[in-house]
Design an enzyme around this catalytic site. Structure first.
Site, PDB file in Angstrom:
ATOM      1  N   GLU A  51      -9.755  40.283  38.077  1.00  0.00           N
ATOM      2  CA  GLU A  51     -10.393  39.320  39.002  1.00  0.00           C
ATOM      3  C   GLU A  51      -9.417  38.940  40.141  1.00  0.00           C
ATOM      4  O   GLU A  51      -9.805  38.906  41.312  1.00  0.00           O
ATOM      5  CB  GLU A  51     -10.787  38.103  38.159  1.00  0.00           C
ATOM      6  CG  GLU A  51     -11.485  36.979  38.843  1.00  0.00           C
ATOM      7  CD  GLU A  51     -11.749  35.842  37.825  1.00  0.00           C
ATOM      8  OE1 GLU A  51     -12.359  36.071  36.765  1.00  0.00           O
ATOM      9  OE2 GLU A  51     -11.319  34.703  38.097  1.00  0.00           O
ATOM     10  N   LYS A  82      -9.805  39.002  27.646  1.00  0.00           N
ATOM     11  CA  LYS A  82     -10.189  38.004  28.663  1.00  0.00           C
ATOM     12  C   LYS A  82      -9.075  37.825  29.697  1.00  0.00           C
ATOM     13  O   LYS A  82      -9.325  37.687  30.902  1.00  0.00           O
ATOM     14  CB  LYS A  82     -10.535  36.666  28.000  1.00  0.00           C
ATOM     15  CG  LYS A  82     -10.803  35.520  28.988  1.00  0.00           C
ATOM     16  CD  LYS A  82     -12.012  35.789  29.841  1.00  0.00           C
ATOM     17  CE  LYS A  82     -12.359  34.850  30.963  1.00  0.00           C
ATOM     18  NZ  LYS A  82     -11.833  33.600  31.193  1.00  0.00           N
ATOM     19  N   SER A 114     -16.387  34.365  30.011  1.00  0.00           N
ATOM     20  CA  SER A 114     -16.339  34.415  31.478  1.00  0.00           C
ATOM     21  C   SER A 114     -17.725  34.229  32.068  1.00  0.00           C
ATOM     22  O   SER A 114     -18.716  34.660  31.500  1.00  0.00           O
ATOM     23  CB  SER A 114     -15.769  35.736  31.965  1.00  0.00           C
ATOM     24  OG  SER A 114     -15.850  35.781  33.388  1.00  0.00           O
ATOM     25  N   HIS A 139      -9.283  40.701  31.991  1.00  0.00           N
ATOM     26  CA  HIS A 139     -10.453  40.477  32.854  1.00  0.00           C
ATOM     27  C   HIS A 139     -10.033  39.605  34.043  1.00  0.00           C
ATOM     28  O   HIS A 139     -10.331  39.906  35.203  1.00  0.00           O
ATOM     29  CB  HIS A 139     -11.568  39.802  32.039  1.00  0.00           C
ATOM     30  CG  HIS A 139     -12.660  39.183  32.869  1.00  0.00           C
ATOM     31  ND1 HIS A 139     -12.478  38.014  33.583  1.00  0.00           N
ATOM     32  CD2 HIS A 139     -13.932  39.576  33.130  1.00  0.00           C
ATOM     33  CE1 HIS A 139     -13.593  37.718  34.229  1.00  0.00           C
ATOM     34  NE2 HIS A 139     -14.488  38.655  33.972  1.00  0.00           N
ATOM     35  N   ASN A 140      -9.342  38.516  33.751  1.00  0.00           N
ATOM     36  CA  ASN A 140      -8.941  37.604  34.828  1.00  0.00           C
ATOM     37  C   ASN A 140      -7.914  38.249  35.752  1.00  0.00           C
ATOM     38  O   ASN A 140      -7.911  37.996  36.955  1.00  0.00           O
ATOM     39  CB  ASN A 140      -8.374  36.305  34.247  1.00  0.00           C
ATOM     40  CG  ASN A 140      -9.470  35.417  33.683  1.00  0.00           C
ATOM     41  OD1 ASN A 140     -10.539  35.901  33.338  1.00  0.00           O
ATOM     42  ND2 ASN A 140      -9.209  34.134  33.582  1.00  0.00           N
TER      43      ASN A 140
HETATM   44  N1  LIG Z   1     -14.033  26.322  34.429  1.00  0.00           N
HETATM   45  C1  LIG Z   1     -14.286  27.626  34.342  1.00  0.00           C
HETATM   46  O1  LIG Z   1     -14.916  28.242  35.215  1.00  0.00           O
HETATM   47  C2  LIG Z   1     -13.819  28.392  33.133  1.00  0.00           C
HETATM   48  C3  LIG Z   1     -14.222  29.728  32.967  1.00  0.00           C
HETATM   49  C4  LIG Z   1     -13.829  30.424  31.834  1.00  0.00           C
HETATM   50  C5  LIG Z   1     -13.038  29.819  30.893  1.00  0.00           C
HETATM   51  N2  LIG Z   1     -12.622  28.531  31.075  1.00  0.00           N
HETATM   52  C6  LIG Z   1     -11.792  27.932  30.022  1.00  0.00           C
HETATM   53  O2  LIG Z   1     -12.641  27.145  29.195  1.00  0.00           O
HETATM   54  C7  LIG Z   1     -11.940  25.969  28.727  1.00  0.00           C
HETATM   55  C8  LIG Z   1     -12.698  24.734  29.193  1.00  0.00           C
HETATM   56  O3  LIG Z   1     -12.736  24.740  30.609  1.00  0.00           O
HETATM   57  P1  LIG Z   1     -13.342  23.551  31.487  1.00  0.00           P
HETATM   58  O4  LIG Z   1     -13.130  23.942  32.909  1.00  0.00           O
HETATM   59  O5  LIG Z   1     -14.684  23.210  30.998  1.00  0.00           O
HETATM   60  O6  LIG Z   1     -12.434  22.297  31.097  1.00  0.00           O
HETATM   61  P2  LIG Z   1     -10.863  22.008  31.313  1.00  0.00           P
HETATM   62  O7  LIG Z   1     -10.719  21.211  32.569  1.00  0.00           O
HETATM   63  O8  LIG Z   1     -10.053  23.222  31.170  1.00  0.00           O
HETATM   64  O9  LIG Z   1     -10.569  21.046  30.066  1.00  0.00           O
HETATM   65  C9  LIG Z   1     -11.152  19.779  29.956  1.00  0.00           C
HETATM   66  C10 LIG Z   1     -11.581  19.513  28.532  1.00  0.00           C
HETATM   67  O10 LIG Z   1     -10.431  19.560  27.669  1.00  0.00           O
HETATM   68  C11 LIG Z   1     -10.362  18.319  26.954  1.00  0.00           C
HETATM   69  N3  LIG Z   1      -8.981  17.959  26.666  1.00  0.00           N
HETATM   70  C12 LIG Z   1      -7.916  18.048  27.506  1.00  0.00           C
HETATM   71  N4  LIG Z   1      -6.798  17.629  26.882  1.00  0.00           N
HETATM   72  C13 LIG Z   1      -7.177  17.247  25.632  1.00  0.00           C
HETATM   73  C14 LIG Z   1      -6.477  16.745  24.514  1.00  0.00           C
HETATM   74  N5  LIG Z   1      -5.155  16.544  24.561  1.00  0.00           N
HETATM   75  N6  LIG Z   1      -7.173  16.486  23.399  1.00  0.00           N
HETATM   76  C15 LIG Z   1      -8.510  16.701  23.348  1.00  0.00           C
HETATM   77  N7  LIG Z   1      -9.236  17.190  24.359  1.00  0.00           N
HETATM   78  C16 LIG Z   1      -8.556  17.469  25.490  1.00  0.00           C
HETATM   79  C17 LIG Z   1     -10.984  17.327  27.894  1.00  0.00           C
HETATM   80  O11 LIG Z   1     -11.324  16.145  27.228  1.00  0.00           O
HETATM   81  P3  LIG Z   1     -11.384  14.756  28.039  1.00  0.00           P
HETATM   82  O12 LIG Z   1     -12.740  14.724  28.666  1.00  0.00           O
HETATM   83  O13 LIG Z   1     -11.182  13.736  27.001  1.00  0.00           O
HETATM   84  O14 LIG Z   1     -10.285  14.771  29.054  1.00  0.00           O
HETATM   85  C18 LIG Z   1     -12.177  18.129  28.381  1.00  0.00           C
HETATM   86  O15 LIG Z   1     -13.197  18.172  27.431  1.00  0.00           O
HETATM   87  C19 LIG Z   1     -10.525  26.096  29.308  1.00  0.00           C
HETATM   88  O16 LIG Z   1      -9.686  26.722  28.384  1.00  0.00           O
HETATM   89  C20 LIG Z   1     -10.719  26.976  30.523  1.00  0.00           C
HETATM   90  O17 LIG Z   1      -9.525  27.658  30.894  1.00  0.00           O
HETATM   91  C21 LIG Z   1     -13.012  27.814  32.155  1.00  0.00           C
END
Ligand SMILES: NC(=O)c1ccc[n+]([C@@H]2O[C@H](COP(=O)([O-])OP(=O)(O)OC[C@H]3O[C@@H](n4cnc5c(N)ncnc54)[C@H](OP(=O)(O)O)[C@@H]3O)[C@@H](O)[C@H]2O)c1
Length: 466
Positions: free
Chosen positions: A189, A182, A128, A185-186
């Protein structure tokens, strides 16, 4: 160089920033499904040789020291299984996969079991802190294979947020413990965000405060709350829209989205028989907000309420108290859910450690977490934070604010679902006598469901009908 210490797959906001963070102390190879994202990252964001871009899974795997340590920062759900499947042909016994995304804890359980059969060690790790946290130091909640955690602990510690108590990371428990924590936590939130939004609504609609005034007020309150969500709320209120020159908050559509972790918390709580009404109010409020078209049409059917006459100076301390009470209750509900989950799933959670890990880096960080840590330090078996000496007196004082605020809100027809849910939760949990005797009588009347008596043990049924 083919001996990179760490591997990271997924270069969206979280993955990119976490890679840059880890690269301050460790070398890593990165991979992303879409090559252009990797290229863009390497060309525009990476300045050190500590990060190697790879464009084939095989290259990625071959770049890593053994046992390989591979973190997935990708979209939760099916993509995680697809990426694991694509890695498996190249992995060897004892390699480690770390899922750093927001995976559902039940998916983590299944993946861990499947991979254990193949000799691959698995960790479900909640992270987070959003974009900035990932770069400068998130709060990290690992669970799963303990030996795997021990091997990557130093890397996670170097990346994590820091407080006087140490790094905001620590092994939380077996299997899906990290992802469960986690998720909760959310959930917390969701509750705190909704409560803050309701206070904002009261300030703008009942007290006619402008965004900048609300921003100043939140900034002032935050000297006591020390809460990230309050800090960003104060900043949001000050932000101008470059296109119109108006405050941006006035232009943003009132439809809240969600990705699922709040809903999962409520689902899991229901499954475990735990009430988390403040968190649930946060989820429900987002669902109702999504009905913008219907709400707008419905509003034409009803007269607009007259706004009550109030003195802002008199009401503002009450609003602050009620927000304080609701925030404590949101944490209390979350910790009670963790306690039930720890028992049911045998996570052996350490609540004091969880509070410590949440003290910095994460979205729900606030000054209250230090008190929560102290409450669990003094009483590890605490059944609810509400009765702890750290919060009891604060809650008694804060609750005095509720009648006046709720009465004004009723006159203004202003919904305050999270604030009221928290107040009701507090009152329910401290009521020796609830009207559930009537519920039991009704159940026994129509369904012969039986009831217990106060004056003797056993199970009883009455022929109720005359
Ligand atoms: N954003 C936040 O603030 C936040 C905070 C805490 C936790 N998280 C968690 O952290 C993780 C990453 O979050 P994010 O916001 O950076 O990205 P995201 O939008 O949740 O995911 C995008 C990523 O996933 C990949 N992806 C999607 N489908 C795929 C598939 N079928 N095969 C391979 N790769 C695939 C994408 O690759 P491509 O580029 O090829 O599409 C990209 O690298 C998620 O689980 C999210 O819930 C996010």
């Amino acid at each position: 160089m083919d001996n990179y210490q760490f591997g990271l797959i997924g270069l969206s906001v979280m993955g990119q920033n976490l890679a840059l963070n880890i690269a301050k102390n460790y070398s890593l190879a990165v991979y992303n499904r879409t090559d252009s994202k990797t290229k863009d990252f390497i060309e525009n964001k990476v300045t050190s040789e500590q990060i190697k871009a790879t464009y084939q899974i095989k290259d990625f795997i071959n770049s890593l020291q053994k046992p390989r340590k591979i973190m997935l920062m990708i979209k939760a759900g099916k993509p995680v299984d697809l990426v694991i499947d694509s890695l498996l042909p190249f992995l060897e016994k004892d390699d480690i996969i770390i899922d750093g995304g927001n995976s559902h804890f039940s998916d983590t359980e299944k993946r861990l079991e499947n991979l254990a059969d193949k000799g691959i060690r698995y960790l479900g790790v909640g992270i987070s802190g959003g974009e900035a946290g990932a770069l400068h130091g998130p709060s990290i909640m690992p669970g799963g294979n303990k030996s795997a955690y021990e091997e990557i602990a130093e890397i996670l510690q170097s990346a994590a947020a820091k407080t006087e108590q140490g790094n905001c990371v620590g092994y939380l428990g077996p299997r899906s413990a990290g992802h469960y924590v986690k998720m909760v936590h959310n959930g917390i939130e969701y509750g705190i965000m909704e409560a803050t939004a309701e206070i904002y609504d009261f300030l703008r609609k009942v007290l006619n405060f402008k965004p900048a005034e609300i921003g100043h007020l939140f900034a002032d309150w935050n000297q006591d709350f020390s809460a990230y969500l309050m800090e960003i709320t104060a900043e949001i209120m000050e932000k101008d829209d470059p296109e119109t020159g108006e405050k941006l908050i006035n232009i943003i559509l009132d439809k809240a989205k969600q990705k699922g972790t709040g809903k999962w918390s409520v689902e899991s709580a229901l499954e475990l028989g735990v009430a988390i009404p403040t968190i649930n109010a946060g989820v429900n409020a987002r669902l109702l907000s999504a009905l913008k078209t219907e709400r707008t049409a419905n509003s034409q059917h009803f007269p607009q309420p007259d706004q009550p006459e109030v003195q802002a100076a008199e009401i503002i301390p009450q609003l602050k108290s009620l927000l304080y009470l609701t925030t404590i209750v949101a944490y209390a509900e979350g910790f009670k859910l963790l306690t039930a989950a720890s028992q049911e799933y045998e996570y052996q959670l350490n609540y004091q450690e969880i509070a410590r890990i949440w003290e910095a880096g994460c979205i729900i960080r606030s000054g209250l977490l230090e008190k929560i840590r102290s409450a669990y330090l003094n009483q590890p078996e605490l059944t609810t934070l509400l009765t702890s000496s750290e919060f009891k007196q604060d809650l008694i004082s804060a609750a005095k604010a509720a009648p006046q605020i709720f009465s004004l809100a009723a006159q203004a027809e202003l919904p305050l679902p999270a604030l009221q849910a928290a107040f009701n939760y507090f009152n329910s949990l401290k009521s020796a006598e609830l009207p559930a005797n009537l519920i039991q009588a009704q159940r026994d009347f129509f369904g012969a469901h039986t009831y217990q008596r106060k004056d003797k043990t056993g199970v009883f049924h009455t022929e109720w009908e005359k």
